[in-house]
Design a protein around this motif. Structure first.
Motif, PDB file in Angstrom:
ATOM      1  N   GLY A   7      -8.601  12.147  -6.450  1.00  0.00           N
ATOM      2  CA  GLY A   7      -9.490  11.023  -6.237  1.00  0.00           C
ATOM      3  C   GLY A   7     -10.685  11.036  -7.166  1.00  0.00           C
ATOM      4  O   GLY A   7     -11.243  12.103  -7.465  1.00  0.00           O
ATOM      5  N   HIS A   8     -11.055   9.873  -7.627  1.00  0.00           N
ATOM      6  CA  HIS A   8     -12.226   9.674  -8.481  1.00  0.00           C
ATOM      7  C   HIS A   8     -13.028   8.501  -7.938  1.00  0.00           C
ATOM      8  O   HIS A   8     -12.448   7.561  -7.372  1.00  0.00           O
ATOM      9  CB  HIS A   8     -11.814   9.348  -9.914  1.00  0.00           C
ATOM     10  N   PRO A   9     -14.356   8.497  -8.146  1.00  0.00           N
ATOM     11  CA  PRO A   9     -15.123   7.301  -7.806  1.00  0.00           C
ATOM     12  C   PRO A   9     -14.533   6.087  -8.535  1.00  0.00           C
ATOM     13  O   PRO A   9     -14.001   6.211  -9.631  1.00  0.00           O
ATOM     14  CB  PRO A   9     -16.537   7.617  -8.320  1.00  0.00           C
ATOM     15  N   HIS A  10     -14.580   4.960  -7.896  1.00  0.00           N
ATOM     16  CA  HIS A  10     -14.127   3.674  -8.438  1.00  0.00           C
ATOM     17  C   HIS A  10     -12.608   3.523  -8.484  1.00  0.00           C
ATOM     18  O   HIS A  10     -12.120   2.525  -9.018  1.00  0.00           O
ATOM     19  CB  HIS A  10     -14.724   3.401  -9.828  1.00  0.00           C
ATOM     20  N   ASP A  11     -11.840   4.467  -7.928  1.00  0.00           N
ATOM     21  CA  ASP A  11     -10.375   4.332  -7.943  1.00  0.00           C
ATOM     22  C   ASP A  11      -9.903   3.026  -7.315  1.00  0.00           C
ATOM     23  O   ASP A  11      -8.877   2.477  -7.723  1.00  0.00           O
ATOM     24  CB  ASP A  11      -9.710   5.490  -7.201  1.00  0.00           C
ATOM     25  N   PHE A  12     -10.618   2.531  -6.296  1.00  0.00           N
ATOM     26  CA  PHE A  12     -10.185   1.323  -5.604  1.00  0.00           C
ATOM     27  C   PHE A  12     -10.961   0.079  -6.024  1.00  0.00           C
ATOM     28  O   PHE A  12     -10.815  -0.981  -5.411  1.00  0.00           O
ATOM     29  CB  PHE A  12     -10.262   1.524  -4.080  1.00  0.00           C
ATOM     30  N   TRP A  80      -9.180  10.993  -1.435  1.00  0.00           N
ATOM     31  CA  TRP A  80      -9.469   9.798  -0.668  1.00  0.00           C
ATOM     32  C   TRP A  80      -8.885   9.923   0.739  1.00  0.00           C
ATOM     33  O   TRP A  80      -7.814  10.504   0.922  1.00  0.00           O
ATOM     34  CB  TRP A  80      -8.847   8.570  -1.327  1.00  0.00           C
ATOM     35  N   SER A  81      -9.584   9.352   1.711  1.00  0.00           N
ATOM     36  CA  SER A  81      -9.072   9.170   3.072  1.00  0.00           C
ATOM     37  C   SER A  81      -9.042   7.677   3.338  1.00  0.00           C
ATOM     38  O   SER A  81     -10.014   6.971   3.056  1.00  0.00           O
ATOM     39  CB  SER A  81      -9.978   9.857   4.097  1.00  0.00           C
ATOM     40  N   GLY A  99      -4.716  10.551  -3.663  1.00  0.00           N
ATOM     41  CA  GLY A  99      -5.408  10.082  -4.849  1.00  0.00           C
ATOM     42  C   GLY A  99      -4.439   9.434  -5.815  1.00  0.00           C
ATOM     43  O   GLY A  99      -3.296   9.122  -5.458  1.00  0.00           O
ATOM     44  N   PHE A 100      -4.902   9.258  -7.041  1.00  0.00           N
ATOM     45  CA  PHE A 100      -4.132   8.569  -8.072  1.00  0.00           C
ATOM     46  C   PHE A 100      -3.762   9.509  -9.210  1.00  0.00           C
ATOM     47  O   PHE A 100      -4.500  10.434  -9.533  1.00  0.00           O
ATOM     48  CB  PHE A 100      -4.946   7.399  -8.645  1.00  0.00           C
ATOM     49  N   ALA A 101      -2.620   9.232  -9.808  1.00  0.00           N
ATOM     50  CA  ALA A 101      -2.214   9.795 -11.098  1.00  0.00           C
ATOM     51  C   ALA A 101      -1.859   8.580 -11.939  1.00  0.00           C
ATOM     52  O   ALA A 101      -0.849   7.918 -11.681  1.00  0.00           O
ATOM     53  CB  ALA A 101      -1.027  10.747 -10.957  1.00  0.00           C
ATOM     54  N   GLY A 102      -2.723   8.246 -12.879  1.00  0.00           N
ATOM     55  CA  GLY A 102      -2.530   7.002 -13.623  1.00  0.00           C
ATOM     56  C   GLY A 102      -2.737   5.828 -12.705  1.00  0.00           C
ATOM     57  O   GLY A 102      -3.703   5.783 -11.944  1.00  0.00           O
ATOM     58  N   GLU A 103      -1.824   4.876 -12.726  1.00  0.00           N
ATOM     59  CA  GLU A 103      -1.957   3.665 -11.902  1.00  0.00           C
ATOM     60  C   GLU A 103      -1.271   3.800 -10.548  1.00  0.00           C
ATOM     61  O   GLU A 103      -1.317   2.872  -9.742  1.00  0.00           O
ATOM     62  CB  GLU A 103      -1.401   2.453 -12.658  1.00  0.00           C
ATOM     63  N   ARG A 104      -0.642   4.947 -10.273  1.00  0.00           N
ATOM     64  CA  ARG A 104       0.068   5.158  -9.006  1.00  0.00           C
ATOM     65  C   ARG A 104      -0.764   6.058  -8.092  1.00  0.00           C
ATOM     66  O   ARG A 104      -1.220   7.128  -8.508  1.00  0.00           O
ATOM     67  CB  ARG A 104       1.422   5.814  -9.265  1.00  0.00           C
ATOM     68  N   GLY A 105      -0.924   5.610  -6.858  1.00  0.00           N
ATOM     69  CA  GLY A 105      -1.605   6.412  -5.851  1.00  0.00           C
ATOM     70  C   GLY A 105      -0.641   6.797  -4.751  1.00  0.00           C
ATOM     71  O   GLY A 105       0.229   6.007  -4.370  1.00  0.00           O
ATOM     72  N   GLU A 106      -0.773   8.031  -4.247  1.00  0.00           N
ATOM     73  CA  GLU A 106       0.035   8.506  -3.122  1.00  0.00           C
ATOM     74  C   GLU A 106      -0.899   9.111  -2.086  1.00  0.00           C
ATOM     75  O   GLU A 106      -1.806   9.877  -2.424  1.00  0.00           O
ATOM     76  CB  GLU A 106       1.064   9.535  -3.565  1.00  0.00           C
ATOM     77  N   ILE A 123       1.821   4.146  -0.773  1.00  0.00           N
ATOM     78  CA  ILE A 123       1.895   4.151  -2.235  1.00  0.00           C
ATOM     79  C   ILE A 123       1.161   2.910  -2.729  1.00  0.00           C
ATOM     80  O   ILE A 123       1.399   1.800  -2.225  1.00  0.00           O
ATOM     81  CB  ILE A 123       3.345   4.159  -2.742  1.00  0.00           C
ATOM     82  N   TRP A 124       0.268   3.105  -3.679  1.00  0.00           N
ATOM     83  CA  TRP A 124      -0.426   2.012  -4.363  1.00  0.00           C
ATOM     84  C   TRP A 124      -0.017   1.991  -5.823  1.00  0.00           C
ATOM     85  O   TRP A 124       0.029   3.054  -6.462  1.00  0.00           O
ATOM     86  CB  TRP A 124      -1.944   2.218  -4.316  1.00  0.00           C
ATOM     87  N   ILE A 125       0.293   0.829  -6.338  1.00  0.00           N
ATOM     88  CA  ILE A 125       0.432   0.604  -7.776  1.00  0.00           C
ATOM     89  C   ILE A 125      -0.654  -0.417  -8.105  1.00  0.00           C
ATOM     90  O   ILE A 125      -0.588  -1.570  -7.666  1.00  0.00           O
ATOM     91  CB  ILE A 125       1.825   0.065  -8.165  1.00  0.00           C
TER      92      ILE A 125
END
Length: 156
Positions: A7-12, A80-81, A99-106, A123-125
């Motif tokens: 997770g990083h700030p601004h991921d969402f 992230w929670s 969190g995210f790896a590139g544009e994919r979040g799990e 899963i987020w893309i």
């Protein structure tokens, strides 16, 4: 979840703004069904605390309920929670974490589905004009079953 998903700030921040949402939700879970219920929604998302908190409210006009998602970043854990509450129950559901790896979040967590314990996966893309979210449950020892899919399209 792999350690590559952090997770990083601004991921969402990609969610900030208004979205039209096409939903597909399994009518029955854990029975091998392929019968999907399809329905629309609208969503409005915000970022707070310099990208450490993300909130969205989603309205399902043909289903008569709304929901709210709260996402918080644990800076030290880089995780992230994600919490969900809806207007039907008013109950805060257990979080999923990731969190995210590139544009994919799990994101993974423990939950219950009609009284049965399940593992949950989101899963987020992410994209700037369209994004994809899906939820899957797994009964103990079983396979993942995707049971809800959202296709989000940004409202101009």
């Amino acid at each position: 979840m792999s350690n590559d998903f952090i997770g990083h700030p601004h991921d969402f921040d990609f969610l900030v703004g208004h979205w039209n949402v096409s939903n597909r939700r399994l009518r029955q879970r854990h029975v091998g069904s392929s019968d999907w219920d399809e329905f629309p929604a609208t969503s409005h998302a915000f970022s707070h605390l310099h990208g450490l908190v993300s909130v969205d409210e989603i309205h399902f006009p043909t289903r008569g309920f709304s929901g709210l998602t709260l996402r918080t970043l644990d800076i030290e854990a880089r995780r992230w929670s994600i919490y969900w509450i809806n207007s039907r129950s008013g109950r805060l559901f257990p979080p999923v974490h990731g969190g995210f790896a590139g544009e994919r979040g799990e994101f993974y967590g423990d939950d219950d589905d009609d009284g049965r314990p399940v593992q949950a996966r989101f899963i987020w893309i992410r994209g700037s004009e369209s994004s994809h979210w899906e939820q899957a449950f797994r009964l103990e020892g079983g396979p993942w079953e995707t049971n809800w899919v959202m296709e989000l399209t940004r409202v101009a």
